[in-house]
Scaffold this active site. Structure first.
Site, mmCIF file in Angstrom:
data_model
loop_
_atom_site.group_PDB
_atom_site.id
_atom_site.type_symbol
_atom_site.label_atom_id
_atom_site.label_comp_id
_atom_site.label_asym_id
_atom_site.label_seq_id
_atom_site.Cartn_x
_atom_site.Cartn_y
_atom_site.Cartn_z
ATOM 1 C CG PHE A 103 -8.920 14.440 13.716
ATOM 2 C CD1 PHE A 103 -8.552 14.893 12.385
ATOM 3 C CD2 PHE A 103 -9.578 15.646 14.241
ATOM 4 C CE1 PHE A 103 -8.715 15.737 11.651
ATOM 5 C CE2 PHE A 103 -9.913 16.999 13.612
ATOM 6 C CZ PHE A 103 -9.568 16.809 12.256
ATOM 7 C CE LYS A 156 -2.667 6.504 15.863
ATOM 8 N NZ LYS A 156 -3.623 5.682 15.623
ATOM 9 C CG ASN A 216 -17.073 5.841 16.500
ATOM 10 O OD1 ASN A 216 -17.563 6.643 16.274
ATOM 11 N ND2 ASN A 216 -16.290 5.057 16.225
ATOM 12 N N PRO A 263 -7.088 -2.972 11.927
ATOM 13 C CG PRO A 263 -6.911 -2.740 9.371
ATOM 14 C CD PRO A 263 -7.623 -3.481 10.510
ATOM 15 C CG ASP A 264 -3.264 2.774 13.910
ATOM 16 O OD1 ASP A 264 -3.501 3.489 12.824
ATOM 17 O OD2 ASP A 264 -2.929 3.215 15.157
ATOM 18 C CB ILE A 265 -6.182 3.187 8.625
ATOM 19 C CG1 ILE A 265 -7.531 1.884 8.848
ATOM 20 C CG2 ILE A 265 -6.309 3.452 7.174
ATOM 21 C CD1 ILE A 265 -8.756 2.617 8.416
ATOM 22 C CE LYS A 281 -33.068 -10.102 16.171
ATOM 23 N NZ LYS A 281 -34.515 -9.944 16.613
HETATM 24 N N1 CTP Z 1 -6.726 5.714 13.177
HETATM 25 C C1 CTP Z 1 -6.816 4.983 12.177
HETATM 26 N N2 CTP Z 1 -7.191 3.451 12.245
HETATM 27 C C2 CTP Z 1 -7.550 2.861 13.444
HETATM 28 C C3 CTP Z 1 -7.457 3.935 14.633
HETATM 29 C C4 CTP Z 1 -7.353 5.256 14.501
HETATM 30 O O1 CTP Z 1 -6.245 5.284 11.116
HETATM 31 N N3 CTP Z 1 -7.617 1.848 13.576
HETATM 32 C C5 CTP Z 1 -6.412 7.136 13.131
HETATM 33 C C6 CTP Z 1 -7.738 7.951 13.322
HETATM 34 O O2 CTP Z 1 -8.434 8.372 12.208
HETATM 35 C C7 CTP Z 1 -7.001 9.161 14.028
HETATM 36 C C8 CTP Z 1 -5.750 8.766 14.807
HETATM 37 O O3 CTP Z 1 -5.727 7.432 14.288
HETATM 38 O O4 CTP Z 1 -6.805 10.195 12.973
HETATM 39 C C9 CTP Z 1 -5.941 8.617 16.104
HETATM 40 O O5 CTP Z 1 -7.184 7.851 16.376
HETATM 41 P P1 CTP Z 1 -7.779 7.622 17.779
HETATM 42 O O6 CTP Z 1 -8.916 6.910 17.965
HETATM 43 O O7 CTP Z 1 -7.828 9.069 18.557
HETATM 44 O O8 CTP Z 1 -6.574 6.900 18.552
HETATM 45 P P2 CTP Z 1 -6.197 5.451 18.655
HETATM 46 O O9 CTP Z 1 -4.789 5.245 18.006
HETATM 47 O O10 CTP Z 1 -7.286 4.487 18.008
HETATM 48 O O11 CTP Z 1 -5.828 4.949 20.147
HETATM 49 P P3 CTP Z 1 -6.745 5.090 21.364
HETATM 50 O O12 CTP Z 1 -8.045 4.683 20.858
HETATM 51 O O13 CTP Z 1 -6.091 4.000 22.094
HETATM 52 O O14 CTP Z 1 -6.786 6.408 22.085
#
Ligand code: CTP
Length: 403
Positions: free
Chosen positions: A321, A339, A208, A303-305, A287
């Protein structure tokens, strides 16, 4: 920013004296007022006119020059300064200050000053390693002078070693640190920053457009305010901030492992990283070659860290954020609760002056009571200060509720 700050720059006689010109420029660009004192031998390497032109002020070179106004330069310069920086500091000037000798304008002014002083040694590696020079450096530290580590690399004498004058930007950062009140001392702050990259063959990946600027600003400002900072960063083009520890990762899974390793030792976790929610399900060894068919890319969840560490956050402050393009506050509030964050910093990618690549941000801080505080457009450094003010407040409240 060093806006309005008064810096006296002492330039001693080493080959790195020419780099003090760049430092003068950088200080002026940061908004500081700069007055320069040169030793006699510095004048052998660079002309006072260079510093006069860059600083816009007369340059002080001599103790005993009659002036139109009765003015004892060593006293008036010591009073003028908010901070002193000596760059480059030679072994000779370090030795003289450490021994309490004042035999020229620079050493006498330092002797007459009680202002914070940063000393940036720069010399040949053998001179720097000399036990006498090291003793003098340690003695200066004992008396409260801040000594900046010299850089490592090729020296003017063509050898490789320690003794290079650090870059102007690194010295400016140390001056900022010197002048910032230490209200976060004792806090161990873990900051994540930048994007992650999720490869699907040896040359291609999805990512991104996060620049890392907000996370790096948080790391810098937290350190300036006295916190011990660990930065876990995805790939960015930015110079690394001088944190206690920096861990460079590439993928979300690597970031997850690094966060798990470091978060237990932290009192605060700030997740400014833009973590990829998905990664390619298959990583090709070689490749991938094109053909005329569409190219399906199967993705699987990362994983959602922050949500994972939210489950065992204990007494830690957890800050997330939310970067949104619509329904900013509603989406941010949902993330805050889901979260288990203490607060969330929301910003809208569609607003001019907010978002990924800019040096500014427009933030709204939302806490668990639902209160949202919106701030006007400001630099990311200023926004970092606002966020850290809220963290300080949250630490204070948690401390109180524990008693
Ligand atoms: N975050 C994380 N791990 C992930 C995705 C997000 O720790 N796999 C954390 C980001 O660092 C940030 C917060 O979660 O502090 C919100 O991230 P954001 O990308 O806005 O939200 P998402 O939970 O990924 O939701 P979406 O993409 O559906 O808006």
């Amino acid at each position: 920013m060093l806006s309005g700050k008064k810096i006296v720059l002492g330039v001693a006689g080493g080959i790195a004296a020419y780099k003090a010109a760049e430092l003068t420029r950088a200080l002026i660009k940061e908004g500081a007022q700069v007055k320069v004192i040169m030793t006699k031998s510095a004048g052998e390497f660079i002309s006072p006119l260079t510093f006069q032109t860059l600083s816009g002020n007369m340059v002080y070179t001599d103790m005993f020059v009659p002036t139109a106004k009765y003015d004892m330069a060593h006293i008036s310069l010591a009073e003028f300064a908010d901070a002193f920086v000596i760059a480059p500091a030679t072994g000779n000037i370090i030795g003289k200050i450490a021994a309490g000798i004042g035999d020229d304008l620079l050493t006498t002014t330092i002797m007459a000053s009680d202002k914070p002083t940063l000393i940036c040694p720069a010399m040949n590696d053998k001179m720097l390693a000399n036990p006498l020079v090291q003793d003098n450096i340690n003695r200066l530290k004992k008396y409260g002078y801040v000594i900046m580590d010299s850089g490592y690399g090729e020296l003017a004498c063509k050898t490789q070693g320690a003794g290079r004058l650090p870059d102007a930007s690194a010295i400016v950062e140390e001056i900022e640190t010197l002048l910032t009140p230490k209200d976060l001392t004792g806090q161990k702050i873990l900051v994540t920053a930048g994007p992650t990259e999720e490869p699907f063959d040896p040359v291609r990946f999805i990512t991104n457009s996060s620049s890392g600027k907000m996370g790096y600003a948080l790391a810098r400002v937290a350190r300036r305010r006295g916190a011990e900072v660990t930065l876990i960063t995805g790939p960015t083009d930015l110079p690394l901030p001088p944190c206690k520890k920096v861990v460079q990762i590439r993928t979300a899974q690597e970031m997850y492992a690094a966060v798990l390793e470091h978060f237990k030792k932290s009192t605060v976790v700030i997740k400014a990283a833009a973590v990829a929610d998905y990664r390619p399900a298959v990583l090709a060894k070689e490749k991938i070659k094109k053909n005329n068919q569409p190219f399906p890319l199967m993705l699987e969840r990362n994983p959602d860290i922050i949500a994972q560490i939210g489950k065992s956050k204990g007494n830690r402050i957890l800050v997330g954020f939310a970067m949104e393009t619509e329904n900013l506050l509603a989406n941010a509030r949902e993330k805050l609760h889901k979260k288990k964050l203490d607060f969330i910093v929301a910003n809208n990618l569609r607003e001019d002056g907010a978002g990924f690549q800019t040096d500014t941000n427009i933030i709204t801080i939302i806490d668990t009571s639902g209160k949202a505080e919106s701030f006007p457009k400001m630099t990311k450094i200023e926004a970092a200060d606002k966020i850290l003010d809220r963290i300080k407040e949250a630490i204070r409240r948690k401390g109180k509720s524990k008693k």
